[in-house]
Design a protein around this motif. Structure first.
Motif, short mmCIF file in Angstrom:
data_model
loop_
_atom_site.label_atom_id
_atom_site.label_comp_id
_atom_site.label_asym_id
_atom_site.label_seq_id
_atom_site.Cartn_x
_atom_site.Cartn_y
_atom_site.Cartn_z
N ASP A 26 32.58 35.89 3.55
CA ASP A 26 32.15 34.84 4.29
C ASP A 26 32.70 33.58 3.28
N LYS A 27 33.17 32.89 4.04
CA LYS A 27 33.75 31.48 3.56
C LYS A 27 32.56 30.56 3.50
N ALA A 28 32.27 29.98 2.17
CA ALA A 28 31.21 28.87 2.44
C ALA A 28 31.77 27.59 2.96
N LYS A 29 31.06 26.88 3.69
CA LYS A 29 31.35 25.81 4.28
C LYS A 29 31.86 24.38 3.15
N TRP A 30 30.90 24.51 2.10
CA TRP A 30 31.21 23.62 0.92
C TRP A 30 31.05 24.37 -0.34
N ILE B 25 41.16 34.99 6.05
CA ILE B 25 40.84 36.23 5.18
C ILE B 25 41.24 37.38 5.95
N HIS B 26 42.10 38.41 5.63
CA HIS B 26 42.26 39.52 6.41
C HIS B 26 42.74 40.68 5.59
N ASP B 27 42.87 41.88 6.27
CA ASP B 27 42.94 43.09 5.52
C ASP B 27 42.24 43.54 4.30
N VAL C 192 33.83 31.71 -1.94
CA VAL C 192 33.43 32.75 -1.03
C VAL C 192 32.14 33.65 -1.41
N ILE C 193 31.53 34.18 -0.30
CA ILE C 193 30.25 35.04 -0.63
C ILE C 193 30.87 36.41 -0.48
N VAL C 194 30.74 37.36 -1.30
CA VAL C 194 31.41 38.83 -1.03
C VAL C 194 30.14 39.91 -1.35
N ASP C 195 29.90 40.27 -0.34
CA ASP C 195 29.02 41.71 -0.50
C ASP C 195 29.95 42.58 -0.93
N HIS D 123 25.07 42.97 -6.20
CA HIS D 123 25.91 43.36 -5.31
C HIS D 123 26.61 42.46 -4.45
N ILE D 124 25.91 41.16 -4.52
CA ILE D 124 26.57 40.22 -3.60
C ILE D 124 26.80 39.12 -4.60
N ILE D 125 27.91 38.71 -4.45
CA ILE D 125 28.45 37.50 -5.31
C ILE D 125 28.93 36.30 -4.64
N ARG D 126 28.54 35.12 -5.58
CA ARG D 126 29.30 33.90 -4.96
C ARG D 126 30.29 33.30 -5.95
#
Ligand SMILES: [Zn+2]
Length: 407
Positions: A32-36, A331-333, A354-357, A391-394
């Motif tokens: 997910d892209k963070a809005k800010w 964000i793709h592929d 970005v928030i990445v699971d 597992h989930i990073i910002r």
């Protein structure tokens, strides 16, 4: 018959199970892209207008009246800036200020009464050094507020605001060029953003801002409405002009703010941009409102209120760059340990949160993600884990075109 029935039921249950949501790990990263920045709810931008190389004394004394310094007092005792520092910035070191500054001599309102002192930013070594130091401080930005703010009239009501008075785009650009060169002389660079004087402008103004190369601009005073009579997206930043200038909304009055308004902005993740002026005393005898001196208590309680909120204190340029990063990235592929970014914005490598699971990747390795490798090969190892299992990073990444790999 009974055996067949059991067999069929077994098969049916098996089929059914394979279509149910499972607790298995995801097959790909989830991004997910963070809005800010840092996934803040809202950016907070304190805007102080008309901070410039001028001051006024009603009886034309050798120094400014109390409340009569507009910035020309530099950092001397009793100056507007030292008031701001001692009464607000010292207690709220997290706050960032965007000053809107007139580059040349700020114009008087009426022909009859000039400012006691009014000069361009590059008037003296002292004034250059003062304004430059502020701009270079990461906690403040000097933005553009015109070459002279406008032209005086017989009376105050006849004062013609600068961007209201231009008769063509060329004329607006020529005058803005003069102001930009003063900025270049003082700051070593052109201004990135600015604001229309008095929120007034005509049909040539927007095109001149785009053509003059600004990255962002404050066009309109639009305090956040909470009666739902205006749709929410009215208060989002927008792009305008041929060069996609970012229009930043101005949403909060430094004196007349209320909690409902702030809560609505936070809930909608919209910009908390606080409107103020540097000084109350004007040569024409009126009081400039809002101003930081009269509003100091309201400003303190606003920043106190924001202390336990998820906000990002930022300058106009920082907010505009983030908005560009957010708006122009795809964000793709996405695979189990990598993803790609396509970026076509007009700022080089802006930061994006970005928030990445990472479960698709981490659960194989039995260890958390430790770094993100950028398309240019550089590594980012500084990020926050958002869950207990790590597992989930910002993570804040510079936006480049190409693959990002999790390791
Ligand atoms: Zn102004």
């Amino acid at each position: 018959m009974k055996t067949l029935h059991n067999k069929l039921r077994k098969k049916y249950n098996h089929l059914k199970r394979s279509y149910l949501p499972s607790s298995e790990k995801p097959k790909r990263l989830i991004i997910d892209k963070a809005k800010w920045l840092n996934n803040a709810d809202s950016p907070v931008m304190l805007m102080i207008d008309d901070f410039t190389n001028a001051w006024h004394s009603r009886n034309s004394g050798g120094s400014w009246d109390i409340g009569g310094d507009w910035g020309g007092g530099l950092d001397k005792e009793g100056s507007a800036f030292s008031f701001l520092e001692e009464n607000l910035l010292k207690d709220f070191p997290e706050v960032k200020v965007t000053f809107f500054t007139v580059a040349g001599k700020i114009s008087q309102y009426t022909f009859a009464v000039p400012f006691t002192f009014s000069e361009s930013l590059n008037h003296s070594d002292e004034s250059r050094a003062f304004f430059r130091k502020l701009h270079e401080d990461e906690k403040s930005e000097i933005a553009y507020h015109g070459y002279n703010h406008g032209a005086p009239g017989e009376k105050t009501v006849n004062f013609m605001q600068e961007w209201k008075g231009f008769r063509s785009v060329d004329e607006a650009c020529e005058q803005t060029e003069k102001g930009k060169e003063i900025f270049k002389d003082v700051f070593g660079e052109y201004p990135r953003g600015g604001k229309y004087g008095g929120w007034e402008y005509n049909e040539f103004a927007d095109a001149s801002i785009a053509r003059s190369g600004f990255l962002w601009w404050c066009r309109d005073w639009m305090p956040r409405d909470i009666s739902d009579s205006i749709s929410d997206s009215y208060y989002e930043p927008q792009f305008f002009g041929g060069s996609f200038v970012v229009a930043l909304p101005s949403t909060v009055h430094g004196y007349l703010w209320d909690k409902g308004q702030i809560e609505r902005l936070l809930e909608k993740q919209q910009i908390i941009s606080i409107e103020e002026h540097i000084a109350p005393v004007r040569p024409d005898g009126l009081i400039q409102t809002p101003n930081v001196i009269d509003d100091i208590d309201e400003l303190k309680s606003l920043f106190n209120y924001l202390r336990n909120k998820k906000v990002w204190y930022a300058t106009g340029t920082e907010i505009a760059k983030y908005f560009i990063a957010y708006s122009f990235t795809t964000i793709h592929d996405i695979e189990h340990d990598r993803f790609k970014i396509k970026y076509d914005g007009h700022v080089r490598e802006p930061m994006l949160t970005v928030i990445v699971d990472c479960r698709s990747f981490c659960e194989d390795n039995k260890k958390p993600a430790e770094k993100v490798i950028l398309p240019d090969g550089k590594k980012i190892e500084d990020f926050a884990y958002l869950d207990n299992r790590r597992h989930i990073i910002r993570v804040n990444i510079p936006v480049q075109n190409g693959p990002y790999q999790i390791q």
